[in-house]
Design an enzyme around this catalytic site. Structure first.
Site, PDB file in Angstrom:
ATOM      1  N   LYS A 201       0.817  -1.124  -0.145  1.00 35.60           N
ATOM      2  CA  LYS A 201       0.095  -0.068  -0.148  1.00 35.60           C
ATOM      3  C   LYS A 201       0.727   1.230  -0.090  1.00 35.60           C
ATOM      4  O   LYS A 201       1.488   1.605   0.952  1.00 35.60           O
ATOM      5  CB  LYS A 201      -0.876  -0.001   1.204  1.00 35.60           C
ATOM      6  CG  LYS A 201      -1.930   1.185   1.118  1.00 35.60           C
ATOM      7  CD  LYS A 201      -2.902   0.884   2.540  1.00 35.60           C
ATOM      8  CE  LYS A 201      -3.736   2.016   2.557  1.00 35.60           C
ATOM      9  NZ  LYS A 201      -4.640   2.013   3.909  1.00 35.60           N
ATOM     10  N   LYS A 254      -2.229  -1.586  -3.932  1.00 34.72           N
ATOM     11  CA  LYS A 254      -3.080  -0.361  -3.830  1.00 34.72           C
ATOM     12  C   LYS A 254      -2.071   0.650  -3.865  1.00 34.72           C
ATOM     13  O   LYS A 254      -1.234   0.822  -3.075  1.00 34.72           O
ATOM     14  CB  LYS A 254      -3.762  -0.220  -2.537  1.00 34.72           C
ATOM     15  CG  LYS A 254      -4.619   0.573  -2.439  1.00 34.72           C
ATOM     16  CD  LYS A 254      -5.532   0.717  -0.872  1.00 34.72           C
ATOM     17  CE  LYS A 254      -6.461   2.037  -0.874  1.00 34.72           C
ATOM     18  NZ  LYS A 254      -6.830   2.106   0.315  1.00 34.72           N
TER      19      LYS A 254
END
Length: 332
Positions: A201, A254
């Site tokens: 992330k 992500k």
């Protein structure tokens, strides 16, 4: 051997032939639909920076779920937007918290719909960070207390599993979060509940609309001490390796669009199911351009999601899920 013996167009001459040799498929079953649930009744509040996305109170969530279910979607990702925030994010692990109540409601009305619970503290803390804030040793600045945060994240995961969540999806990026959550779930008898880790992330500018939707913008500083530097790929591989060793069942990247190379590297390195998160700004950019008539939304969205599959994703979390599901079923 080359042209004219080799003619690449031979395999493109008809729709049936193109379908026969197609290498990558995008299916409705690949899609996970994120939803924002809020307190109150009668709430269906549009999120201005994400056209077509809403906050739902539980009494109106059922209609949205029915529409998604009818389109073929079988997995949703829940984000809670609580009324109460405090320094330790206590609403995140409250048994009567908004995500816990939403999970129970969904399992009652849609028992075969997979409920994935986002496990973080940022929406629930008054400072907007994903962990507990503590004074730094130098006394001049605040830091995120990694290990104290793990205790509350594990408590949150257990409360979500107890409420009926089928999958726990920790997004906090604390060191050791998969191990802490796996141990807590196992200790409480939830050995069957998988973890979908936000393994990679990045500290990305593509999250802006989400922070509006989740009311989760940091009140001071930023998240760069725990989310990843967008410049780094080797670090992403280390993050994923660590999560695999700690017991995750899925890996996630992500955002997706600017990190397709990371998806490809993880696909070649690991055998676990791989998830791409098509995040809020990626969604909003397409929506904004479509509203101006600058592009064909349907074709752009399906091509974009197909690209994520081609890069190696098995599953895609996307705010386009409901529309994409309908389009895919029309093309079937």
């Amino acid at each position: 051997m080359g042209f004219p013996a080799v003619r690449m167009r031979r395999l493109r001459s008809s729709s049936a032939l193109r379908s026969l040799v197609r290498e990558t498929d995008l299916r409705v079953d690949d899609l996970i639909y994120p939803l924002f649930v809020v307190e109150g009744t009668g709430v269906k509040h549009p999120i201005p920076s994400m056209p077509g996305v809403y906050h739902y109170s539980l009494d109106l969530l059922e209609d949205e779920l029915q529409e998604a279910y009818d389109a073929g979607i079988r997995a949703v990702l829940l984000f809670g937007v609580p009324d109460h925030k405090d320094s330790v994010g206590s609403s995140a692990y409250d048994e009567q918290g908004i995500v816990q109540r939403a999970a129970r409601m969904i399992k009652e009305h849609f028992p075969d719909l997979l409920v994935i619970a986002d496990t973080c503290l940022c929406q629930y803390t008054d400072h907007g960070h994903c962990g507990i804030v503590a004074p730094a040793a130098d006394g001049r600045s605040a830091v995120i207390d990694n290990d104290r945060s793990l205790e509350l994240l594990a408590q949150t995961a257990v409360s979500q599993a107890k409420a009926g969540a089928d999958i726990i999806a920790p997004s906090n990026m604390m060191d050791g979060f998969v191990q802490a959550i796996r141990a807590a779930l196992d200790r409480e008898g939830y050995t069957h509940v998988p973890i979908m880790s936000y393994s990679v992330k990045y500290a990305s500018a593509f999250y802006g609309p989400f922070r509006d939707a989740a009311h989760s913008a940091p009140q001071f500083g930023d998240r760069k001490t725990y989310q990843m530097d967008p410049a780094n790929l080797r670090e992403a591989l280390r993050e994923a390796d660590a999560d695999v060793q700690e017991g995750t069942d899925f890996l996630m990247v992500k955002p997706a669009l600017a990190y397709l190379d990371v998806l490809r590297e993880l696909r070649e390195r690991h055998q676990l199911p791989l998830v791409a998160y098509n995040v809020s700004a990626e969604y909003s950019m397409v929506k904004a351009a479509a509203m101006q008539g600058w592009l064909d939304e349907r074709q752009i969205v399906l091509e974009m999601l197909l690209g994520m599959k081609r890069a190696g994703a098995d599953l895609i979390i996307t705010y386009h899920a409901k529309d994409a599901a309908k389009w895919l079923r029309e093309e079937a």
